[in-house]
Write an enzyme that holds these catalytic residues in place. Structure first.
Site, PDB file in Angstrom:
ATOM      1  N   CYS A 116      17.074  34.876 -49.100  1.00 42.57           N
ATOM      2  CA  CYS A 116      17.787  36.041 -49.247  1.00 42.57           C
ATOM      3  C   CYS A 116      17.159  36.691 -49.826  1.00 42.57           C
ATOM      4  O   CYS A 116      15.562  36.489 -50.484  1.00 42.57           O
ATOM      5  CB  CYS A 116      19.067  35.590 -50.147  1.00 42.57           C
ATOM      6  N   ARG A 133      25.627  30.196 -44.235  1.00 42.97           N
ATOM      7  CA  ARG A 133      24.479  29.802 -45.304  1.00 42.97           C
ATOM      8  C   ARG A 133      25.098  28.998 -46.123  1.00 42.97           C
ATOM      9  O   ARG A 133      24.449  28.066 -47.047  1.00 42.97           O
ATOM     10  CB  ARG A 133      23.155  30.022 -45.726  1.00 42.97           C
ATOM     11  N   LYS A 189      26.467  23.350 -52.723  1.00 42.45           N
ATOM     12  CA  LYS A 189      25.162  24.055 -52.028  1.00 42.45           C
ATOM     13  C   LYS A 189      23.734  23.828 -52.841  1.00 42.45           C
ATOM     14  O   LYS A 189      23.119  22.803 -52.291  1.00 42.45           O
ATOM     15  CB  LYS A 189      24.773  25.283 -50.929  1.00 42.45           C
ATOM     16  N   ASN A 190      23.869  24.594 -53.256  1.00 47.27           N
ATOM     17  CA  ASN A 190      22.464  24.226 -54.751  1.00 47.27           C
ATOM     18  C   ASN A 190      21.972  23.395 -55.242  1.00 47.27           C
ATOM     19  O   ASN A 190      21.178  23.204 -55.690  1.00 47.27           O
ATOM     20  CB  ASN A 190      22.189  25.441 -55.811  1.00 47.27           C
ATOM     21  N   ASP A 211      24.464  34.667 -58.602  1.00 49.21           N
ATOM     22  CA  ASP A 211      25.322  34.748 -57.410  1.00 49.21           C
ATOM     23  C   ASP A 211      26.688  35.110 -57.642  1.00 49.21           C
ATOM     24  O   ASP A 211      27.225  35.441 -56.802  1.00 49.21           O
ATOM     25  CB  ASP A 211      24.785  33.564 -57.191  1.00 49.21           C
TER      26      ASP A 211
HETATM   27  C1  UD1 Z   1      18.055  29.501 -57.570  1.00 50.09           C
HETATM   28  C2  UD1 Z   1      19.200  29.622 -56.534  1.00 50.09           C
HETATM   29  C3  UD1 Z   1      19.541  30.402 -56.093  1.00 50.09           C
HETATM   30  C4  UD1 Z   1      19.656  31.416 -57.467  1.00 50.09           C
HETATM   31  C5  UD1 Z   1      18.801  31.451 -58.381  1.00 50.09           C
HETATM   32  C6  UD1 Z   1      18.667  32.386 -59.859  1.00 50.09           C
HETATM   33  C7  UD1 Z   1      19.113  27.755 -55.096  1.00 50.09           C
HETATM   34  C8  UD1 Z   1      18.597  27.140 -53.990  1.00 50.09           C
HETATM   35  N1  UD1 Z   1      18.805  28.646 -55.189  1.00 50.09           N
HETATM   36  O1  UD1 Z   1      16.831  30.027 -56.958  1.00 50.09           O
HETATM   37  O2  UD1 Z   1      21.288  31.015 -55.468  1.00 50.09           O
HETATM   38  O3  UD1 Z   1      20.423  33.113 -57.412  1.00 50.09           O
HETATM   39  O4  UD1 Z   1      18.453  30.034 -59.045  1.00 50.09           O
HETATM   40  O5  UD1 Z   1      20.523  31.644 -60.593  1.00 50.09           O
HETATM   41  O6  UD1 Z   1      19.323  27.034 -56.757  1.00 50.09           O
HETATM   42  N2  UD1 Z   1      10.804  33.473 -60.521  1.00 50.09           N
HETATM   43  C9  UD1 Z   1       8.987  33.622 -60.723  1.00 50.09           C
HETATM   44  N3  UD1 Z   1       8.591  32.955 -60.395  1.00 50.09           N
HETATM   45  C10 UD1 Z   1       9.038  31.131 -59.749  1.00 50.09           C
HETATM   46  C11 UD1 Z   1       9.772  31.799 -59.456  1.00 50.09           C
HETATM   47  C12 UD1 Z   1      11.232  32.637 -60.148  1.00 50.09           C
HETATM   48  O7  UD1 Z   1       8.950  34.569 -61.603  1.00 50.09           O
HETATM   49  O8  UD1 Z   1       7.999  30.673 -59.103  1.00 50.09           O
HETATM   50  C13 UD1 Z   1      11.727  34.528 -60.863  1.00 50.09           C
HETATM   51  C14 UD1 Z   1      12.639  34.888 -59.753  1.00 50.09           C
HETATM   52  O9  UD1 Z   1      11.627  35.892 -59.001  1.00 50.09           O
HETATM   53  C15 UD1 Z   1      13.786  35.786 -60.035  1.00 50.09           C
HETATM   54  C16 UD1 Z   1      13.856  34.102 -61.204  1.00 50.09           C
HETATM   55  O10 UD1 Z   1      12.672  33.912 -61.381  1.00 50.09           O
HETATM   56  O11 UD1 Z   1      13.867  36.555 -61.162  1.00 50.09           O
HETATM   57  C17 UD1 Z   1      14.854  33.172 -61.251  1.00 50.09           C
HETATM   58  O12 UD1 Z   1      14.697  32.499 -60.391  1.00 50.09           O
HETATM   59  P1  UD1 Z   1      14.847  31.429 -59.261  1.00 50.09           P
HETATM   60  O13 UD1 Z   1      15.215  30.526 -60.714  1.00 50.09           O
HETATM   61  O14 UD1 Z   1      12.959  30.554 -59.273  1.00 50.09           O
HETATM   62  O15 UD1 Z   1      15.557  31.273 -58.172  1.00 50.09           O
HETATM   63  P2  UD1 Z   1      15.347  29.863 -57.138  1.00 50.09           P
HETATM   64  O16 UD1 Z   1      15.424  28.932 -57.668  1.00 50.09           O
HETATM   65  O17 UD1 Z   1      14.494  30.707 -55.870  1.00 50.09           O
END
Ligand code: UD1
Length: 451
Positions: free
Chosen positions: A121, A404, A22-23, A312
């Site tokens: 989530c 999902r 999915k990701n 995850d």
């Molecule tokens: C993706 C995955 C999710 C997984 C996560 C971490 C997808 C669709 N989802 O989510 O399943 O749990 O990676 O491996 O691929 N953060 C910031 N600023 C930002 C963005 C993120 O501080 O602009 C922080 C977040 O709060 C978190 C960390 O960075 O603590 C990692 O988040 P991120 O890698 O962005 O998660 P997603 O990409 O949303």
């Protein structure tokens, strides 16, 4: 509302094929916005996040057609209302954070993007500052208007930027900036880039479309912008989180299962932990065979960005630890507040305490079936695992979050011998009582209302 009814105690046994990730599928679908010819993705799982992103893309004038596990996407920005060509609607984006990945491609090709701040989530605070900082570094003018990010730019220009945040690099942030940079003028260097295999998979797909990208899988990605991208055919990588879910389900039920089409290399950290837990693991380049011990050993780990143990997978391994012969210690550095599954696991008899950032799990001999609720995708899957091992009947209510990310998880587990079925969610007694009281109060209020 649907639930999973599980009669625990069956050992999983057999062979099963891992679905596409999915990701990896989601950002690759967003990449279709960048090309001027069809993008054909194979191995796309039938999960509701894919359906939601397909709806977002259709809204943005991308024709999306599915045939079995193949998704064909063709972007045509010249069709439809001009105002609709840039707008990712709030009611869809709010459902799923990954839909924020349309921001970079829209901006790069159409010069303007209006995307609602994302949902997803509930894993604690989930900002998007890294996405926005990265796109701003490429020359985008970004502002917030009534809950939407409005980004505008003529042609983006290459730049040096960093994806490093307090909790490590952002995965979808890296995807967003990587896609935008493919059409920027000049070279972009993304420092502290996410190294997750799904980012490598996206990069490979973009390369097939004509992008020039180096350094995939390392923390420095270099993108040499090109004038335009075309179409491609791309096989989405297998889902390492689904694979980990099936392995953990096998381990917790003291079973033995072979996974076919498994992303073995991407699962190294998880396989090491399962070995620590006492499982016997044999691999070939694309199969994993797991045989579980009679009693699992405790495990100690911290979830970290790749190549660490994925956040995850943390809830799944926490479920496993509830039956370990000793005390396990678990921490999550990516989402430090990702422990909502603990309260539900306790309902099944797990002994878990949160000590600061750490969960201390004291293994018990036996879990007991109960009514629990899937609070998010991976927490929900963890409860299914615990239910498979618990004595008696477990009802996991409100399984939409599980759908999902899993294509009929219950069917896959049933084929391996689990006693699990999807049933209409029977409301829990407390909820029924609350409704009954509300009806009674309404009836009293109606009787006493002025006529
Ligand atoms: C993706 C995955 C999710 C997984 C996560 C971490 C997808 C669709 N989802 O989510 O399943 O749990 O990676 O491996 O691929 N953060 C910031 N600023 C930002 C963005 C993120 O501080 O602009 C922080 C977040 O709060 C978190 C960390 O960075 O603590 C990692 O988040 P991120 O890698 O962005 O998660 P997603 O990409 O949303």
């Amino acid at each position: 509302m649907e639930a999973f009814r599980i009669l625990g105690g069956q050992r999983l046994d057999g062979e099963v094929r891992v679905d596409g990730a999915k990701n990896a599928a989601l950002p690759a679908m967003a990449a279709a916005l960048l090309g001027d010819e069809p993008l054909r993705l194979t191995g796309v799982p039938r999960v509701t996040d894919v359906t939601t992103l397909a709806a977002v893309l259709r809204h943005l004038h991308v024709a999306v057609r599915r045939e079995n596990d193949i998704l064909q996407l063709e972007s045509d920005a010249s069709r439809g209302e001009a105002s609709q060509r840039f707008l990712a609607p709030q009611h869809l984006v709010a459902r799923m954070r990954a839909s924020f990945c349309v921001l970079g491609p829209l901006l790069a090709l159409r010069g303007r993007a209006v995307v609602s701040l994302p949902g997803g989530c509930h894993l604690g605070d989930r900002p998007v500052d890294l996405h926005l900082r990265g796109l701003a570094a490429l020359g985008a003018d970004i502002r917030l208007e009534r809950g939407h990010v409005v980004a505008e730019s003529k042609r983006l220009r290459g730049a040096m930027l960093s994806m490093s945040g307090r909790h490590g690099p952002s995965v979808t942030g890296t995807a967003n900036v990587l896609m935008a940079a493919t059409l920027a003028r000049g070279t972009t260097t993304i420092a502290s880039a996410a190294r997750e295999p799904e980012i490598v998979d996206l990069g490979r797909c973009l390369r097939k479309m004509g992008a020039k990208i180096e350094g995939l899988g390392t923390s420095t990605i270099e993108v040499h912008g090109v004038e335009q991208l075309g179409g491609a055919t791309h096989q989405v990588m297998p889902d390492r989180i689904e694979a980990a879910t099936l392995l953990a389900a096998t381990a917790i039920t003291r079973g033995q299962v072979t996974l076919r089409g498994a992303p073995v290399e991407a699962l190294q950290s998880v396989l090491e932990l399962l070995t620590d837990a006492g499982c016997q693991i044999d691999t070939t380049p694309d199969t994993i065979r797991l045989r579980s011990p009679e009693r699992l050993q405790p495990i100690c780990f911290t979830a970290r960005p790749y190549p660490g143990v994925p956040t995850d997978v943390q809830p799944l391994l926490t479920a496993l630890a509830t039956l370990g012969g000793g005390t396990s210690t678990i921490e999550d550095q990516v989402f430090s507040a990702r422990f909502r599954h603990l309260a539900e696991l306790r309902r099944l008899g797990a002994r878990i305490e949160l000590e600061g950032p750490r969960a201390k799990v004291r293994g018990v001999e036996q879990l007991t079936g109960a009514h629990v609720c899937a609070t998010d995708l991976r927490a929900g899957a963890a409860l299914v695992l615990a239910g498979l091992a618990a004595q008696g009947e477990t009802l996991v209510h409100d399984v939409a979050p599980i759908d999902r990310g899993h294509e009929r998880l219950e069917a896959k587990l049933s084929r391996l011998g689990a006693d699990i079925e999807r049933v209409p969610s029977q409301r829990r007694p407390t909820l029924l009582m609350n409704r009954q009281r509300a009806r009674e109060r309404a009836a009293v209020a109606a009787r006493s209302a002025p006529r």
